[in-house]
Design an enzyme around this catalytic site. Structure first.
Site, PDB file in Angstrom:
ATOM      1  NE  ARG A  27      -3.459  -0.077   2.841  1.00 45.34           N
ATOM      2  CZ  ARG A  27      -4.761   0.023   2.569  1.00 45.34           C
ATOM      3  NH1 ARG A  27      -5.357  -0.953   1.950  1.00 45.34           N
ATOM      4  NH2 ARG A  27      -5.444   1.087   2.906  1.00 45.34           N
ATOM      5  CG  ASN A 101      -4.988   3.650   7.599  1.00 50.47           C
ATOM      6  OD1 ASN A 101      -3.964   3.808   8.243  1.00 50.47           O
ATOM      7  ND2 ASN A 101      -5.296   2.527   6.978  1.00 50.47           N
ATOM      8  CD  GLU A 481      -1.452   1.377 -17.470  1.00 46.79           C
ATOM      9  OE1 GLU A 481      -1.884   2.501 -17.198  1.00 46.79           O
ATOM     10  OE2 GLU A 481      -1.143   0.545 -16.595  1.00 46.79           O
ATOM     11  CE  LYS A 485       1.838   0.004 -14.431  1.00 46.27           C
ATOM     12  NZ  LYS A 485       0.457   0.335 -14.498  1.00 46.27           N
ATOM     13  CD  GLU A 488       2.711   2.925 -11.682  1.00 46.54           C
ATOM     14  OE1 GLU A 488       2.194   3.361 -10.655  1.00 46.54           O
ATOM     15  OE2 GLU A 488       2.093   2.227 -12.505  1.00 46.54           O
ATOM     16  CG  HIS A 504       0.700  20.441 -33.042  1.00 51.28           C
ATOM     17  ND1 HIS A 504       0.479  21.367 -34.029  1.00 51.28           N
ATOM     18  CD2 HIS A 504       0.194  19.268 -33.509  1.00 51.28           C
ATOM     19  CE1 HIS A 504      -0.168  20.797 -35.034  1.00 51.28           C
ATOM     20  NE2 HIS A 504      -0.344  19.511 -34.745  1.00 51.28           N
ATOM     21  CE  LYS A 603      -2.583  -2.531  -6.270  1.00 53.10           C
ATOM     22  NZ  LYS A 603      -2.185  -2.500  -7.701  1.00 53.10           N
TER      23      LYS A 603
HETATM   24  O1  M6R Z   1      -7.501   1.312  -7.123  1.00 51.26           O
HETATM   25  P1  M6R Z   1      -7.703   2.188  -8.321  1.00 51.26           P
HETATM   26  O2  M6R Z   1      -7.827   1.387  -9.587  1.00 51.26           O
HETATM   27  O3  M6R Z   1      -8.861   3.127  -8.164  1.00 51.26           O
HETATM   28  O4  M6R Z   1      -6.406   3.054  -8.429  1.00 51.26           O
HETATM   29  C1  M6R Z   1      -6.275   4.054  -9.397  1.00 51.26           C
HETATM   30  C2  M6R Z   1      -4.859   4.499  -9.531  1.00 51.26           C
HETATM   31  O5  M6R Z   1      -4.385   4.995  -8.311  1.00 51.26           O
HETATM   32  C3  M6R Z   1      -3.938   3.376  -9.999  1.00 51.26           C
HETATM   33  O6  M6R Z   1      -4.348   2.841 -11.212  1.00 51.26           O
HETATM   34  C4  M6R Z   1      -2.493   3.897 -10.132  1.00 51.26           C
HETATM   35  O7  M6R Z   1      -2.413   4.788 -11.195  1.00 51.26           O
HETATM   36  C5  M6R Z   1      -1.512   2.742 -10.281  1.00 51.26           C
HETATM   37  N1  M6R Z   1      -0.346   2.992  -9.496  1.00 51.26           N
HETATM   38  C6  M6R Z   1      -1.047   2.516 -11.654  1.00 51.26           C
HETATM   39  O8  M6R Z   1      -0.147   1.464 -11.746  1.00 51.26           O
END
Ligand code: M6R
Length: 608
Positions: A27, A101, A481, A485, A488, A504, A603
């Site tokens: 997380r 939390n 995407e 990836k 991140e 542009h 997460k």
């Molecule tokens: O749990 P969720 O699908 O709502 O999360 C959305 C985003 O936080 C999630 O997709 C994030 O962009 C990931 N780290 C991408 O790998």
């Protein structure tokens, strides 16, 4: 984002709590702490850094004996990651201990009032205010003190609370931030997510907003914020406990990439009966499906990218207008929603704060909300009008892979179902699409066989400074995407551009050697993307292309080509994303990073 684990029962609490926290590491966090009642008093230990630091400090929990305890992994919001700011937080005497939390929005005014009454604070956190406020209201009855505090605080919380003079009890409460309570013959548990306690129980209660749980070693009771007793039914979690283990893979991300063929099968197969798509729980009659005049897809991050793909699929296949929004924008832009619009939210965790708020905003405007969600019983799943579960199993790595693929598959099913009901897909086209859809898992499996080739290529780019992804239509969505990836988990600056848009402005960033990943799976747009490849090549870029097998002509322009098997162009994302996920993974591994726990990320993003 922050993790909570608590235990009370027949076993030693600390090892269970620490092990549970380790299951929540995905997380994202920057410090950790634990509190255990040792028979006389509550002992608290906490430390900045990884959980391993706390494990060392407590000898894996061995030097914290006791049968009840709470633990926390903190993702800093109020105050830097430090020993002092780490949870648990306590009152001055250390007799009331809290893990939290969420965010207490009115903590400053509460802090001022408490300070005026002589309280002092050791940390910069909002959570410490809760511990001190509990102290202020406490006169021997924990439930009464908790309800008084909950009436005073504004914001979001999932709480684990211990009182030294009630050592046989452990308390939990929640509002907006997720929290579950588990029950087994060995004892009772609290956790912010299922994997933390999956080893001990599959019987869990989902706390609703402003509900309180009182746990004893052998029973759980629930109360409203007004101290009224309530009955709750447990839910049985059918996740395989091994699904949350690495099973020999170096990182969860690779394991989850390898699970994608199964995930896509698990999303698709149960919904196809006798060659027809049937989506249980869709919550929309055929008449309602026919009446839809516009679809709004709302999500964050990768889930948003599946929405961008779905826009191309649904508009292209069905000619229904689709708007896609990132949830943090949607919720504040007062979106124009009409009676026959359908809102679809997408979320792996089902807990993303902005997406959850989009559900509420849409429902408040009288619209039906369909949620495509992975985590069963999550907040979004419970608040939406209907749920399309992706059944991808637990996804642990912060960077989503298999849940993304499952979301794509869910959208394909939905589009085909809509097309059928609305009469825009005839029998021939339907069975053609069905064949392509059902072939996807095997085709993904084939692509996984290219792992070494991709690893080899990725190793050349571990030192890259900038990477650009280009593509048109669905290929642009794939690039979004692929780029996310990479950035991140490898921390390489990367951007995705609609291929025609590069000239542009952004093309000025292309230098000799800059890596450009060109996605060119869409037959209608292939020639156009080829021209864009030529443009960046002319500026010295090194081009890696992703194209459909047989498109040999691309080899004349691109420096390196990865081929995907033939599919319907609408489904190309499901295949093209595999090499891009592997590429990002191997760049991160090559740089020696902790792939599953990228810096600064969590997460499930339960704050806005
Ligand atoms: O749990 P969720 O699908 O709502 O999360 C959305 C985003 O936080 C999630 O997709 C994030 O962009 C990931 N780290 C991408 O790998």
């Amino acid at each position: 984002m922050c993790g909570i684990v608590g235990y009370i029962g027949k076993k030693q609490a600390a090892p269970i709590v620490l092990e549970g926290l380790s299951k929540l590491e995905y997380r994202g966090y920057d410090s950790a702490g634990i509190a255990v009642y040792d028979g006389e008093k509550i002992v608290t230990k906490k430390a900045a850094g990884r959980l391993a630091v706390l494990e060392n400090l407590t000898h894996s929990g061995e030097n914290m004996p006791g049968f009840s305890g709470i633990g926390h992994t903190r993702w800093a919001t109020h105050g830097a990651p430090s020993d002092l700011n780490a949870h648990p937080h306590t009152n001055k005497e250390g007799t009331i201990v809290v893990v939290h939390n969420g965010i207490i929005e009115n903590y400053m005014s509460l802090k001022t009032k408490l300070t005026d009454k002589g309280y002092s604070f050791a940390s910069e956190t909002d959570t410490e205010v809760l511990a001190q406020l509990l102290d202020y209201y406490y006169s021997g009855n924990p439930l009464q003190a908790i309800t008084k505090v909950l009436h005073r605080v504004e914001g979001s919380y999932a709480l684990g609370i211990m009182f030294a003079d009630h050592p046989d009890e452990l308390y939990a409460a929640r509002k907006e931030s997720p929290l579950i309570v588990g029950h087994s013959d060995e004892g009772c548990f609290i956790a912010s997510d299922v994997p933390a306690i999956l080893k001990y129980t599959r019987s869990v209660y989902y706390l609703d907003n402003q509900e309180i749980a009182m746990l004893k070693a052998d029973q759980v009771s629930f109360f409203t914020v007004d101290e009224e007793s309530i009955e709750k039914k447990p839910v049985t979690i059918d996740w395989d406990a091994n699904a949350a283990e690495k099973a020999g893979y170096e990182f969860f991300m690779l394991k989850e990439i390898y699970e994608e063929p199964k995930t896509v099968t698990d999303t698709i197969s149960p919904r196809i009966r006798d060659g027809k798509i049937e989506i249980e729980g869709l919550g929309l009659t055929d008449e309602e499906l026919k009446a839809i005049s516009r679809i709004h897809i709302v999500a964050c991050g990768s889930a948003y990218h599946t929405g961008v793909t779905a826009k191309y699929v649904i508009e292209g296949m069905l000619r229904i207008p689709v708007e896609v929004d990132v949830a943090s924008e949607f919720r504040y832009r007062d979106p124009i929603l009409s009676k026959n619009d359908l809102v679809i939210v997408v979320s792996q965790s089902g807990e993303t704060a902005d997406t959850l708020e989009a559900v509420r905003e849409s429902k408040a405007k009288g619209l039906k909300v369909l949620a495509i969600v992975n985590v069963v019983g999550s907040s979004i799943a419970r608040e939406a009008d209907s749920v399309f579960y992706t059944w991808a199993g637990p996804e642990i790595s912060v960077a989503t892979t298999k849940a993304y693929s499952a979301q794509l598959a869910a959208f394909y099913l939905l589009a085909m179902k809509l097309g059928r009901v609305r009469g825009v897909i005839d029998d021939k086209r339907y069975s053609e699409l069905m064949d392509y859809l059902c072939a996807l898992p095997d085709q993904i499996e084939l692509l996984l066989g290219q792992k070494e080739k991709i690893q080899h290529f990725a190793n050349r780019y571990v030192a890259a400074k900038d990477v650009f992804f280009i593509g048109r239509g669905i290929d642009y969505a794939i690039g979004l995407e692929g780029s996310l990836k990479l950035k991140e988990i490898s921390y390489i600056h990367s951007e995705a551009y609609a291929a025609g848009e590069l000239k542009h402005g952004t093309i000025s960033l292309i230098e000799p050697g800059t890596l450009v990943v060109a996605v060119a799976t869409q037959p209608e747009l292939f020639a156009k993307t080829l021209s864009n490849i030529k443009e960046v090549k002319a500026r010295g870029a090194f081009v890696m292309a992703v194209a459909e097998r047989g498109r040999k002509e691309i080899e004349k322009e691109a420096d390196y080509v990865l081929y995907i098997p033939h599919t319907d162009p609408f489904f190309a994302n499901s295949l093209a994303i595999i090499p891009l996920q592997l590429f990002a993974y191997y760049v991160s591994v090559g740089k020696g990073y902790d792939v599953d726990h990228p810096r600064n990320l969590a997460k499930s993003v339960t704050v806005e």
